[in-house]
Design a protein around this motif. Structure first.
Motif, PDB file in Angstrom:
ATOM      1  N   LEU A  16     -35.676 -30.744  27.624  1.00  0.00           N
ATOM      2  CA  LEU A  16     -34.167 -31.771  26.716  1.00  0.00           C
ATOM      3  C   LEU A  16     -33.587 -33.103  27.901  1.00  0.00           C
ATOM      4  O   LEU A  16     -33.202 -33.643  27.908  1.00  0.00           O
ATOM      5  N   TYR A  17     -33.734 -32.676  29.220  1.00  0.00           N
ATOM      6  CA  TYR A  17     -33.503 -33.348  30.298  1.00  0.00           C
ATOM      7  C   TYR A  17     -33.994 -34.351  30.592  1.00  0.00           C
ATOM      8  O   TYR A  17     -33.190 -35.599  30.302  1.00  0.00           O
ATOM      9  N   ILE A  18     -35.279 -34.648  30.354  1.00  0.00           N
ATOM     10  CA  ILE A  18     -36.291 -36.007  30.550  1.00  0.00           C
ATOM     11  C   ILE A  18     -36.882 -36.274  29.155  1.00  0.00           C
ATOM     12  O   ILE A  18     -37.378 -35.758  28.494  1.00  0.00           O
ATOM     13  N   VAL A  19     -36.620 -37.543  28.445  1.00  0.00           N
ATOM     14  CA  VAL A  19     -36.563 -37.983  27.477  1.00  0.00           C
ATOM     15  C   VAL A  19     -38.261 -37.998  27.174  1.00  0.00           C
ATOM     16  O   VAL A  19     -39.302 -37.909  26.531  1.00  0.00           O
ATOM     17  N   ASN A  20     -38.344 -38.329  28.054  1.00  0.00           N
ATOM     18  CA  ASN A  20     -40.311 -38.917  28.398  1.00  0.00           C
ATOM     19  C   ASN A  20     -40.810 -38.619  29.737  1.00  0.00           C
ATOM     20  O   ASN A  20     -40.375 -39.575  30.447  1.00  0.00           O
ATOM     21  N   PRO A  21     -42.040 -38.095  29.406  1.00  0.00           N
ATOM     22  CA  PRO A  21     -42.178 -37.574  28.682  1.00  0.00           C
ATOM     23  C   PRO A  21     -42.381 -35.829  28.117  1.00  0.00           C
ATOM     24  O   PRO A  21     -42.326 -35.122  26.866  1.00  0.00           O
ATOM     25  N   GLY A  22     -40.529 -35.705  28.781  1.00  0.00           N
ATOM     26  CA  GLY A  22     -40.270 -34.945  28.205  1.00  0.00           C
ATOM     27  C   GLY A  22     -39.909 -34.128  27.441  1.00  0.00           C
ATOM     28  O   GLY A  22     -40.120 -33.535  26.821  1.00  0.00           O
ATOM     29  N   TRP A  23     -39.390 -35.071  26.375  1.00  0.00           N
ATOM     30  CA  TRP A  23     -39.716 -34.176  24.387  1.00  0.00           C
ATOM     31  C   TRP A  23     -40.553 -33.856  24.093  1.00  0.00           C
ATOM     32  O   TRP A  23     -40.723 -33.433  23.275  1.00  0.00           O
ATOM     33  N   THR A  73     -27.477 -31.753  21.586  1.00  0.00           N
ATOM     34  CA  THR A  73     -29.181 -32.626  22.190  1.00  0.00           C
ATOM     35  C   THR A  73     -30.249 -31.936  21.399  1.00  0.00           C
ATOM     36  O   THR A  73     -31.006 -32.263  20.983  1.00  0.00           O
ATOM     37  N   LEU A  74     -30.357 -30.705  21.198  1.00  0.00           N
ATOM     38  CA  LEU A  74     -31.249 -30.047  20.783  1.00  0.00           C
ATOM     39  C   LEU A  74     -30.973 -30.456  19.149  1.00  0.00           C
ATOM     40  O   LEU A  74     -32.626 -30.692  18.882  1.00  0.00           O
ATOM     41  N   ASP A  75     -30.037 -30.090  18.568  1.00  0.00           N
ATOM     42  CA  ASP A  75     -29.963 -31.196  16.888  1.00  0.00           C
ATOM     43  C   ASP A  75     -30.270 -32.114  16.894  1.00  0.00           C
ATOM     44  O   ASP A  75     -31.807 -32.686  15.788  1.00  0.00           O
ATOM     45  N   ARG A  76     -30.383 -32.866  17.639  1.00  0.00           N
ATOM     46  CA  ARG A  76     -31.367 -34.452  17.644  1.00  0.00           C
ATOM     47  C   ARG A  76     -32.465 -35.083  17.913  1.00  0.00           C
ATOM     48  O   ARG A  76     -33.357 -34.773  17.142  1.00  0.00           O
ATOM     49  N   PHE A  77     -32.587 -33.436  19.338  1.00  0.00           N
ATOM     50  CA  PHE A  77     -34.894 -33.097  19.366  1.00  0.00           C
ATOM     51  C   PHE A  77     -34.415 -33.221  18.104  1.00  0.00           C
ATOM     52  O   PHE A  77     -36.254 -33.700  18.001  1.00  0.00           O
ATOM     53  N   LEU A  78     -34.348 -32.110  16.780  1.00  0.00           N
ATOM     54  CA  LEU A  78     -34.656 -31.254  16.184  1.00  0.00           C
ATOM     55  C   LEU A  78     -35.468 -32.582  14.672  1.00  0.00           C
ATOM     56  O   LEU A  78     -36.163 -32.671  14.077  1.00  0.00           O
ATOM     57  N   ALA A  79     -34.038 -32.772  15.195  1.00  0.00           N
ATOM     58  CA  ALA A  79     -33.739 -34.040  13.466  1.00  0.00           C
ATOM     59  C   ALA A  79     -34.676 -35.097  13.331  1.00  0.00           C
ATOM     60  O   ALA A  79     -35.534 -36.077  12.915  1.00  0.00           O
TER      61      ALA A  79
END
Length: 541
Positions: free
Chosen positions: A353-360, A295-301
């Motif tokens: 990374l738990y909550i995408v919006n607005p967390g990311w 999930t972290l890799d997807r966040f960074l990508a």
């Protein structure tokens, strides 16, 4: 797991972090295929059921005297008295704090839906009202929504090993935040948790032996009876999936509708493949380290694929953004930025990374501030819900009391550093974080007196709906696959999205539609159904 990692006992900011991480909501959806009738679909093949466990003696059904939690509040509160030991229903009783919001369309009311927000340690009387709007609209219209603080937690009869919040804060100050780095911090952690174990054993050793998932499942059945439901309607997320699976196998004939979202594999929870002394932790058996790393890799990508105006941490490409993150972690290992050392930043990254919006986007802002040598701004939390006790004590001993007594973890404090290094080699920074999440279990003083470790394949009165998210930093998609496989009759619905729990991210109207149809009239998604986030609701969109 409703929230990642331990929370500082007695810390107001820690309590708010714990609740607020489940508060942000998304609205999005995806691929929708024609639903199929539950009655028309054949049950998934399953192994022959094992013998039924012996039922506990019958306890008196608690009376719920509902009254508004606060003047003008849409929520009603009540207290249920249940046996401490269900095998001795005439013995000591404990209190369960219960909350209800009545169906908004009472003329079309189906019944009562019980919701568990996860944990262990999630106070349902706070987190469910806080996240009420993430439930599908039709579910809110047609069900009374009921939740409770499980035994040992929050405003119920709670595990509390300190005489005051100040004493709890002083204890927490003796160890590092996030996880220990270096021999000195590892020793401080071991000493702190050994001290916590001594404190807890002195306070209420009997309670510590009776806060298992099976105890709570039996409480849930009493609550079902107290609201007059012949069968249970249930929505459990994260740890709530193990609670649901336990209920389904203790009371299989009482299941009307059960949604299990972001699943812990039962065999991982019980350590079924590790007879004898456990060799690894619950989260490593689950694969939380690998799922968080993916999930972290997807966040960074995804961050690196958009300009910095949309993701502040973007370095212009996925590869450059990954390299930027690695540089930042290396710098923090050498020198913290203000009160942000390496371990705290890793823990914040996983929870962010738990909550995408607005967390990311908020996480990207914090990482960018750290990369510039600035201390990140304090987060802004939503107001507390209008309930009786919006900020109960949530010391980490409450989650530990359930986790450590119920799920096997290594009893040797030295084992965690070895496991950490192994996990870090395959999962990087998140592996270090997840390895230490159950470190309190090394010296925990109690084992569940009446736990449940299977069978998990008892045929239920109606099939179970299992939801798994592809990129989840806590409960991997493989856990949902395992849950669907290990239960006798379950249908897997795939959320091809991001974050911890489809419910609290609320990103897919496809998921919401399937969920509502199943809860209202038992209609299951077709086999192999997959939902995706709604257009415009993907990360950094």
């Amino acid at each position: 797991m409703s929230v990642p990692g331990p929370t500082t006992p007695g810390s107001t900011s820690g309590r708010r972090r714990r609740t607020a991480v489940l508060t942000a909501a998304l609205a999005c959806a995806a691929l929708l295929t024609a639903p199929a009738s539950a009655a028309a679909l054949p049950a998934a093949p399953s192994p022959p059921p094992s013998p039924a466990p012996s039922p506990a003696p019958s306890a008196a059904v608690p009376r719920l005297d509902w009254s508004p939690c606060r003047p003008g509040s849409p929520y009603d509160c009540a207290t249920a008295k249940v046996p401490l030991d269900h095998a001795e229903p005439a013995g000591r009783t404990i209190d369960l704090a219960v909350v209800r919001r009545q169906a908004t369309d009472p003329d079309r009311r189906v019944g009562t839906l019980f919701v568990n927000p996860g944990g262990p340690g999630g106070p349902g009387t706070v987190q469910v009202p806080q996240n009420y709007d993430t439930l599908p609209q039709e579910v809110r219209e047609r069900f009374d929504i009921v939740s409770w603080d499980p035994r040992g937690i929050g405003t119920s009869t709670a595990v509390n090993c300190f005489d005051s919040p100040e004493e709890a804060r002083a204890w927490a100050a003796g160890k590092s935040e996030g996880f220990p780095v270096g021999e000195q911090e590892r020793q401080a952690w071991a000493d702190a948790y050994e001290d916590l174990a001594r404190r807890c054993e002195k306070r209420d050793p009997e309670l510590l032996r009776h806060v298992s998932t099976a105890d709570t499942a039996r409480d849930l059945d009493l609550l079902r009876r107290s609201v007059g439901e012949p069968q249970l309607n249930y929505l459990g997320v994260s740890y709530g999936t193990i609670l649901g699976a336990t209920y389904a196998n203790l009371f299989p004939d009482k299941v009307r509708a059960m949604v299990l979202d972001s699943n812990i594999a039962p065999s991982a929870w019980t350590g079924a493949a590790e007879p004898g002394e456990p060799r690894t932790t619950t989260q490593l058996r689950m694969g939380s380290d690998l799922s968080a790393a993916a999930t972290l890799d997807r966040f960074l990508a995804l961050c690196g694929s958009v300009p910095a105006t949309r993701c502040p941490f973007s370095a212009g490409s996925p590869q450059a953004t990954r390299a930027k993150y690695d540089r930042l972690m290396g710098q923090l290992r050498e020198r913290p930025v203000g009160s942000w050392p390496y371990a705290r930043t890793v823990a914040d990254t996983v929870s962010g990374l738990y909550i995408v919006n607005p967390g990311w986007k908020n996480l990207a802002e914090r990482l960018q501030a750290l990369s510039e040598g600035r201390t990140p701004e304090d987060p802004v939390y939503p107001p507390p819900p209008p309930v009786a006790e919006p900020s109960p004590y949530l010391g980490e001993e409450q989650a530990s009391a359930v986790w450590c007594a119920d799920s096997p973890n290594p009893r040797d404090p030295a084992a965690y550093h070895r496991l950490e290094e192994d996990s870090a080699r395959r999962a990087g920074d998140p592996g270090r974080y997840w390895t230490w999440a159950t470190a309190p279990c090394a010296t925990w003083p109690a084992v569940a007196a009446d736990g449940y470790d299977g069978p998990w394949n008892r045929p239920t009165a109606h099939p179970v709906l299992v939801i798994g998210t592809r990129y989840d930093p806590s409960t991997p998609y493989s856990g949902a696959q395992a849950m669907a496989r290990e239960l006798a009759d379950a249908r897997l619905l795939t959320n091809d999205g991001y974050g911890h729990t489809a419910l609290f991210n609320n990103a897919s109207s496809c998921i919401s539609s399937y969920e509502a149809r199943y809860l209202v009239d038992g209609t299951l998604p077709p086999p192999g159904a997959t939902c995706r986030p709604d257009p415009g609701r993907t990360p950094f969109s």
